[in-house]
Design a protein around this motif. Structure first.
Motif, PDB file in Angstrom:
ATOM      1  N   ALA A  57       0.820  -1.215   0.000  1.00  0.00           N
ATOM      2  CA  ALA A  57       0.000   0.000   0.000  1.00  0.00           C
ATOM      3  C   ALA A  57       0.848   1.256   0.000  1.00  0.00           C
ATOM      4  CB  ALA A  57      -0.941  -0.011   1.203  1.00  0.00           C
ATOM      5  N   LEU A  58       2.033   1.169   0.611  1.00  0.00           N
ATOM      6  CA  LEU A  58       2.942   2.319   0.693  1.00  0.00           C
ATOM      7  C   LEU A  58       3.963   2.340  -0.448  1.00  0.00           C
ATOM      8  CD1 LEU A  58       3.637   2.153   4.546  1.00  0.00           C
ATOM      9  CD2 LEU A  58       2.258   3.863   3.361  1.00  0.00           C
ATOM     10  N   SER A  59       3.838   1.397  -1.401  1.00  0.00           N
ATOM     11  CA  SER A  59       4.805   1.265  -2.503  1.00  0.00           C
ATOM     12  C   SER A  59       6.226   1.106  -1.965  1.00  0.00           C
ATOM     13  CB  SER A  59       4.726   2.474  -3.442  1.00  0.00           C
ATOM     14  OG  SER A  59       3.442   2.581  -4.008  1.00  0.00           O
ATOM     15  N   LEU A  60       6.330   0.350  -0.882  1.00  0.00           N
ATOM     16  CA  LEU A  60       7.617   0.130  -0.228  1.00  0.00           C
ATOM     17  C   LEU A  60       8.083  -1.300  -0.509  1.00  0.00           C
ATOM     18  CD1 LEU A  60       9.677   1.359   1.876  1.00  0.00           C
ATOM     19  CD2 LEU A  60       8.324   0.196   3.629  1.00  0.00           C
ATOM     20  N   PRO A  61       9.208  -1.478  -1.186  1.00  0.00           N
ATOM     21  CA  PRO A  61       9.676  -2.845  -1.440  1.00  0.00           C
ATOM     22  C   PRO A  61       9.872  -3.616  -0.137  1.00  0.00           C
ATOM     23  CG  PRO A  61      10.924  -1.250  -2.740  1.00  0.00           C
ATOM     24  CD  PRO A  61      10.100  -0.450  -1.773  1.00  0.00           C
ATOM     25  N   ALA A  62       9.397  -4.852  -0.120  1.00  0.00           N
ATOM     26  CA  ALA A  62       9.541  -5.712   1.054  1.00  0.00           C
ATOM     27  C   ALA A  62       9.560  -7.160   0.597  1.00  0.00           C
ATOM     28  CB  ALA A  62       8.405  -5.487   2.045  1.00  0.00           C
ATOM     29  N   ARG A  63      10.382  -7.972   1.219  1.00  0.00           N
ATOM     30  CA  ARG A  63      10.433  -9.396   0.891  1.00  0.00           C
ATOM     31  C   ARG A  63      10.897 -10.167   2.115  1.00  0.00           C
ATOM     32  NH1 ARG A  63      15.688 -11.082  -1.598  1.00  0.00           N
ATOM     33  NH2 ARG A  63      17.210  -9.460  -1.112  1.00  0.00           N
ATOM     34  N   LEU A  64      10.724 -11.473   2.068  1.00  0.00           N
ATOM     35  CA  LEU A  64      11.085 -12.314   3.197  1.00  0.00           C
ATOM     36  C   LEU A  64      12.379 -13.060   2.891  1.00  0.00           C
ATOM     37  CD1 LEU A  64       7.627 -13.896   4.114  1.00  0.00           C
ATOM     38  CD2 LEU A  64       8.591 -11.707   4.815  1.00  0.00           C
ATOM     39  N   ILE A  65      13.258 -13.094   3.866  1.00  0.00           N
ATOM     40  CA  ILE A  65      14.508 -13.847   3.766  1.00  0.00           C
ATOM     41  C   ILE A  65      14.472 -14.931   4.831  1.00  0.00           C
ATOM     42  CG2 ILE A  65      17.018 -13.752   3.916  1.00  0.00           C
ATOM     43  CD1 ILE A  65      15.901 -12.278   1.510  1.00  0.00           C
ATOM     44  N   THR A  66      14.495 -16.189   4.396  1.00  0.00           N
ATOM     45  CA  THR A  66      14.448 -17.305   5.333  1.00  0.00           C
ATOM     46  C   THR A  66      15.761 -18.085   5.373  1.00  0.00           C
ATOM     47  OG1 THR A  66      13.522 -18.765   3.630  1.00  0.00           O
ATOM     48  CG2 THR A  66      11.962 -17.556   5.008  1.00  0.00           C
ATOM     49  N   ALA A  67      16.695 -17.771   4.480  1.00  0.00           N
ATOM     50  CA  ALA A  67      18.005 -18.435   4.466  1.00  0.00           C
ATOM     51  C   ALA A  67      19.031 -17.501   5.104  1.00  0.00           C
ATOM     52  CB  ALA A  67      18.420 -18.788   3.041  1.00  0.00           C
ATOM     53  N   PHE A  68      19.535 -17.886   6.252  1.00  0.00           N
ATOM     54  CA  PHE A  68      20.535 -17.082   6.959  1.00  0.00           C
ATOM     55  C   PHE A  68      21.229 -17.971   7.986  1.00  0.00           C
ATOM     56  CE2 PHE A  68      16.297 -16.470   8.749  1.00  0.00           C
ATOM     57  CZ  PHE A  68      16.473 -16.921  10.049  1.00  0.00           C
ATOM     58  N   ILE A  69      22.375 -17.519   8.450  1.00  0.00           N
ATOM     59  CA  ILE A  69      23.094 -18.240   9.501  1.00  0.00           C
ATOM     60  C   ILE A  69      22.391 -17.949  10.820  1.00  0.00           C
ATOM     61  CG2 ILE A  69      25.300 -18.558  10.666  1.00  0.00           C
ATOM     62  CD1 ILE A  69      26.652 -17.467   8.122  1.00  0.00           C
ATOM     63  N   ASP A  70      21.720 -18.934  11.355  1.00  0.00           N
ATOM     64  CA  ASP A  70      20.896 -18.711  12.549  1.00  0.00           C
ATOM     65  C   ASP A  70      21.705 -18.154  13.713  1.00  0.00           C
ATOM     66  OD1 ASP A  70      18.008 -20.466  12.250  1.00  0.00           O
ATOM     67  OD2 ASP A  70      19.613 -20.910  10.848  1.00  0.00           O
ATOM     68  N   ALA A  71      22.846 -18.778  14.006  1.00  0.00           N
ATOM     69  CA  ALA A  71      23.612 -18.396  15.187  1.00  0.00           C
ATOM     70  C   ALA A  71      24.079 -16.949  15.105  1.00  0.00           C
ATOM     71  CB  ALA A  71      24.801 -19.329  15.359  1.00  0.00           C
ATOM     72  N   LEU A  72      24.391 -16.470  13.914  1.00  0.00           N
ATOM     73  CA  LEU A  72      24.897 -15.110  13.773  1.00  0.00           C
ATOM     74  C   LEU A  72      23.792 -14.085  14.062  1.00  0.00           C
ATOM     75  CD1 LEU A  72      27.433 -13.552  13.117  1.00  0.00           C
ATOM     76  CD2 LEU A  72      26.850 -13.651  10.695  1.00  0.00           C
ATOM     77  N   VAL A  73      22.587 -14.328  13.561  1.00  0.00           N
ATOM     78  CA  VAL A  73      21.482 -13.401  13.837  1.00  0.00           C
ATOM     79  C   VAL A  73      21.077 -13.494  15.307  1.00  0.00           C
ATOM     80  CG1 VAL A  73      19.165 -12.673  13.156  1.00  0.00           C
ATOM     81  CG2 VAL A  73      20.704 -13.639  11.450  1.00  0.00           C
ATOM     82  N   GLU A  74      21.108 -14.698  15.878  1.00  0.00           N
ATOM     83  CA  GLU A  74      20.824 -14.843  17.308  1.00  0.00           C
ATOM     84  C   GLU A  74      21.828 -14.070  18.148  1.00  0.00           C
ATOM     85  OE1 GLU A  74      19.124 -19.415  16.716  1.00  0.00           O
ATOM     86  OE2 GLU A  74      21.083 -19.038  17.639  1.00  0.00           O
ATOM     87  N   GLN A  75      23.098 -14.129  17.752  1.00  0.00           N
ATOM     88  CA  GLN A  75      24.139 -13.398  18.484  1.00  0.00           C
ATOM     89  C   GLN A  75      23.936 -11.891  18.353  1.00  0.00           C
ATOM     90  OE1 GLN A  75      28.107 -14.209  17.130  1.00  0.00           O
ATOM     91  NE2 GLN A  75      29.093 -13.145  18.835  1.00  0.00           N
TER      92      GLN A  75
END
Length: 370
Positions: A57-75
């Protein structure tokens, strides 16, 4: 820089902002025990459906990322993996300048109050999250490379659905629809228009901007029990989105069966239609590995969230329900043989809410005395 290293995706890291969705397991596990792992993705998927709709609705690009290094984002977030897990990232906006190199991460000096005085550990939750984790940049890149579209449904005679041009759209702004969206607690055993069902299924099957869905693909199939749709014979169906039609699996009134499948809840029996999302388990594991379980649950949550929004935009009600897994597959078999159920959403005409009468205290009464 940390996100670029974790997701192996420079465009993700260069986005002006990124939402990171996590799940505190005990918030669901206190009631649903080990099965709560699914519910985390259902809830987060509903939130993602709202956020993606608002971004559009806001013409704002958005997408989902499900592939990532879990431990690094948790840290990065200072999470305890046994208690809280990262589900997905949602970069927002157009890429700006390239990210700076990832700085060294020191532990976050945070102290969290316990959610309850006593918590019960359900080890299957953390075991599943760990078993589906990605540990290196190479694993992230290999996981993305192995993704390929799942086979479509076979050709079959279909009951055609009306085109969206024949459907009157809601006049409610998106924000208002989101604010009034909830879970309907009681349905009237009434019918909904066929055009409304067509709108619901179109909204639920639309394209999702996500790294695990190539092109206009999908990991889930929509099975229906229709007990109150005008112009549609009551029965069990499977939806073919590419051909915008319904394949009849068995004809008949199945209100009692719908209620039983939905854990014997009256909502399943009184709803006009119950939509079950199922996935081909073997094909899912072959193409996506253990992480396929996460993304299939997430996709079902997003599609369920879109059904919710479409239902409330049309003045209908909706509620997500749990179910007897094996019995759901048996009911829709042989067509559903080999699949696993992910989520069920009941949709229908909401019953009026009974308002309680509030009696004000007399001035001469002290609160708490009788």
């Amino acid at each position: 820089g940390v996100l670029e290293e974790a997701a192996a995706d420079q465009e993700t890291a260069a986005a002006p902002a990124t939402l990171i969705f996590t799940a505190l397991y005990w918030r669901s596990a206190w009631k649903y025990r080990s099965r709560a792992y699914r519910y985390c993705f259902w809830d987060a998927g509903t939130m993602a459906a709202h956020a993606l709709a608002l971004a559009t609705a806001l013409s704002l690009p958005a997408r989902l990322i499900t592939a990532f290094i879990d431990a690094l984002v948790e840290q990065l977030l200072g999470l305890d993996r046994k208690e809280e897990g990262v589900l997905f990232l949602m970069p927002l906006g157009r890429a700006s300048s390239p990210p700076l190199p990832a700085p060294p991460l020191s532990p976050l000096p945070v102290h969290a109050l316990p959610l309850s005085q006593r918590e019960v550990d359900y080890p299957l939750i953390s075991q599943m999250h760990t078993a589906s984790a990605l540990e290196t940049r190479e694993e992230v890149e290999r996981w993305r490379d192995r993704i390929s579209p799942l086979p479509p449904l076979e050709d079959a005679p279909l009951f055609p659905l009306p085109s969206l041009s024949a459907v009157q759209s809601s006049s409610s702004p998106l924000g208002e629809v989101i604010l009034k969206r909830g879970s309907t607690r009681r349905f009237l055993p009434e019918s909904i228009p066929l055009s409304a069902l067509a709108t619901l299924l179109t909204a639920g099957s639309g394209e999702i901007e996500a790294d695990f869905l190539p092109g206009r693909g999908s990991l889930v199939h929509s099975y229906l029990i229709s007990n109150g749709v005008q112009g549609l014979p009551s029965g069990a169906y499977v939806f073919h989105p590419a051909r915008h039609g319904l394949q009849l699996l068995r004809e008949g009134s199945f209100r009692q069966e719908a209620g039983y499948l939905c854990l014997e809840q009256p909502l399943g029996a009184t709803a006009s239609v119950v939509i079950f999302f199922l996935a081909d388990f073997d094909a899912l594991l072959e193409r996506y590995g253990n992480r396929g379980y996460r993304v299939a649950q997430l996709e079902a949550g997003i599609r369920g969230g879109r059904l919710y929004l479409a239902a409330y935009a049309l003045g209908l009600g909706a509620t997500g329900l749990t179910f007897y897994d094996d019995v759901v597959v048996e009911f829709f078999s042989p067509h559903a043989q080999g699949k696993i159920p992910l989520l069920a959403v009941a949709i229908g005409v909401p019953a009026p809410i009974k308002r309680s009468r509030i009696v004000p205290l007399r001035p001469d009464r002290t609160p708490g005395t009788f």
